[in-house]
Design an enzyme around this catalytic site. Structure first.
Site, PDB file in Angstrom:
ATOM      1  CG  HIS A 157      37.032  55.447 -13.660  1.00 42.70           C
ATOM      2  ND1 HIS A 157      35.927  55.585 -12.857  1.00 42.70           N
ATOM      3  CD2 HIS A 157      36.560  55.053 -14.867  1.00 42.70           C
ATOM      4  CE1 HIS A 157      34.836  55.268 -13.544  1.00 42.70           C
ATOM      5  NE2 HIS A 157      35.193  54.942 -14.762  1.00 42.70           N
ATOM      6  CG  ASP A 365      42.662  58.344  -5.358  1.00 43.89           C
ATOM      7  OD1 ASP A 365      42.260  57.669  -6.323  1.00 43.89           O
ATOM      8  OD2 ASP A 365      42.528  58.003  -4.162  1.00 43.89           O
TER       9      ASP A 365
END
Ligand code: ADQ
Length: 472
Positions: A157, A365
């Site tokens: 992720h 991110d």
């Protein structure tokens, strides 16, 4: 259809999707699993004096979950240690914050063995196993050592770091050797996928085939990019709810005609919050005419507060927001509303909708779901503008946002200024294209594309029984 066994560090599906839970992985997985037969297995978040390996099965929010407890030493070495003090900072390009300690890597190996041993009785021969995130990179190896022959996929992720950065990690070669026990390795972006294959080819001496298969030391895995999305249908539902409308009305009243800029994040140094505040200060300094006309609502939910770097960023943000408010506030206006709590999803939907600008400026991110939620919550007749960091995985898909370098305060300030005065026609044009992407590439598409790719990998091969069960 095969059963899906999803394995992640924490298992925390929201009981009610309208309430939600903070954290991208939990939101995505609970949505992904709701329509599947299967089990979601992981740590309960609780610790016991000694590890028992007992499973507690429950049904939460339409998902079957299987939980195990860990020991306090596991929490310290594996979770607060290797996962959050070593891998998280390094994978977010913060080598200055990464800590290396043998007890952390030993704890990481031990807990991965515990995951393997405990989940083993739940696995049936036709199950697909899907392991999530950086906490569990060596899990496939541990499962293979225990004779598991199922297809096993892995999804990261967070970003995979550039190859030279990754080599800073002591034992990087072992970690990569372990990851190649997965049949499919999924990343959020092409950029992360390339960083990984670069390492395989240029550092580890392996090869990459045109179909995305990597080979190293006799092991083979398929590698691909599977950008994650939000549950767009659920979000559309949330925005129509009475609670969302109530919050929207309340925000509209409390804005008192001012334009609101919104940020919503876990309180994490990777999210670029300090630079965001400083960029906003720059905007106020350079544009006195905006004083009392705008405000920034920053919602930042504290997380991982046992790790010093998180205590430090929290203290820093208290200070910086306080200083800016002290310098600019008037008796009628506070320029930054800084809130350290979490909100229900339907409430968040109403808040996003009331904001003229969505400000999403992480330094790094994996994806960033807040950017997608902000777009999904807008009113099509009068949508707000998304300002998005080029270093969020989402930037590769959301090209119609105002893309900024979050390290440049001037650039971020200029983009916010531009967003605040953007004509309706341009806002609508940009929003329509962004919304189309959010709907097309939602969480269901993410799950389905990963599962399809996993099913298409070659059947795992094991030469002999002994080869599939080497000594642990
Ligand atoms: P996160 O780092 O947690 O996820 P993100 O993708 O932005 O980051 O997801 C955060 C989620 O938590 C969003 O659904 C958001 O609405 C929710 N949230 C945040 N603050 C909240 C608050 N105050 N109240 C209520 N809800 C809140 C990790 C990676 C990301 C990746 C996701 C999914 O770091 O890059 O996008 O996993 O893969």
């Amino acid at each position: 259809m095969s059963r899906l066994i999803v394995i992640s560090n924490r298992v925390n599906p929201p009981e009610d999707s309208a309430v939600g839970t903070t954290g991208g992985l939990a939101m995505a997985l609970s949505a992904a699993l709701r329509e599947y037969t299967g089990v979601w297995f992981g740590w309960s978040g609780h610790t016991t004096e000694t590890f028992t390996g007992q499973l507690s099965m429950q049904r939460i929010g339409g998902v079957t979950v299987a939980l195990m407890d860990l020991e306090e030493q596991d929490r310290q070495e594996y979770y607060n240690g290797y996962a959050n003090r070593t891998l998280w900072p390094l994978f977010h390009f913060r080598m200055d914050l990464a800590q290396y300690d043998r007890s952390f890597s030993e704890g990481y190996e031990r807990v991965n063995m515990r995951f393997a041993e405990t989940v083993l009785p739940l696995i049936e021969p036709d199950d697909l196993i899907w392991v999530q995130d950086y906490h569990l990179i060596p899990l496939a190896r541990e499962l293979r050592r225990r004779g598991v022959k199922n297809r096993i996929g892995f999804f990261l992720h967070i970003p995979w770091p550039a190859r030279r950065l990754f080599t800073i990690l002591p034992g990087h070669d072992h970690l990569v050797e372990a990851i190649l026990d997965y049949d499919l390795i999924g990343f959020q972006t092409e950029d992360s996928r390339e960083s990984f294959t670069d390492y395989i080819v240029h550092i580890a001496g392996g090869t990459l085939e045109p179909d995305g298969t990597v080979n190293l030391n006799g092991k083979q895995s398929k590698v691909g990019a599977f950008p994650i999305g939000i549950d767009a249908a659920e979000f559309a539902h949330a925005i129509e709810s009475e609670r969302a409308r109530g919050v929207y009305d309340k925000m509209t009243e409390s804005r008192a005609g001012r334009d609101m800029i919104v940020g919503v994040d876990r309180l994490d140094y990777s999210k670029g919050l300090e630079d965001r505040f400083l960029a906003y200060e720059e905007l106020l300094t350079k544009n006195p005419e905006l004083h009392e006309k705008i405000f920034l609502l920053q919602i930042a939910t504290p997380s991982r507060d046992e790790v010093e770097a998180y205590q430090e960023i929290r203290a820093k943000l208290d200070m910086v927001s306080g200083r800016i408010n002290g310098a600019f506030s008037t008796i009628e206006w506070v320029p930054i509303r800084y809130v350290n709590r979490s909100y229900r999803r339907d409430e968040l939907a109403g808040i996003y909708r009331a904001a003229r600008v969505g400000l999403v400026t992480p330094h790094r991110d994996g994806m960033n779901l807040v950017a997608k939620e902000y777009v999904a919550a807008q009113d099509s007749a009068n949508p707000g503008v998304l300002v998005l960091s080029e270093f969020a995985g989402a930037a590769a898909q959301m090209k119609d946002a105002l893309i900024v370098n979050p390290f440049s305060r001037e650039e971020v300030a200029d983009a916010v200024r531009r967003a605040l005065s953007m004509p309706l026609a341009e806002r609508r044009q940009r929003w329509e294209s962004l919304m189309h992407g959010v709907q097309q590439h939602d969480v269901t598409a993410w799950r389905d594309s990963f599962v399809t790719a996993l099913l298409a990998t070659p059947e795992p091969q094991f030469e002999t029984e002994a080869a599939s069960r080497p000594a642990a």
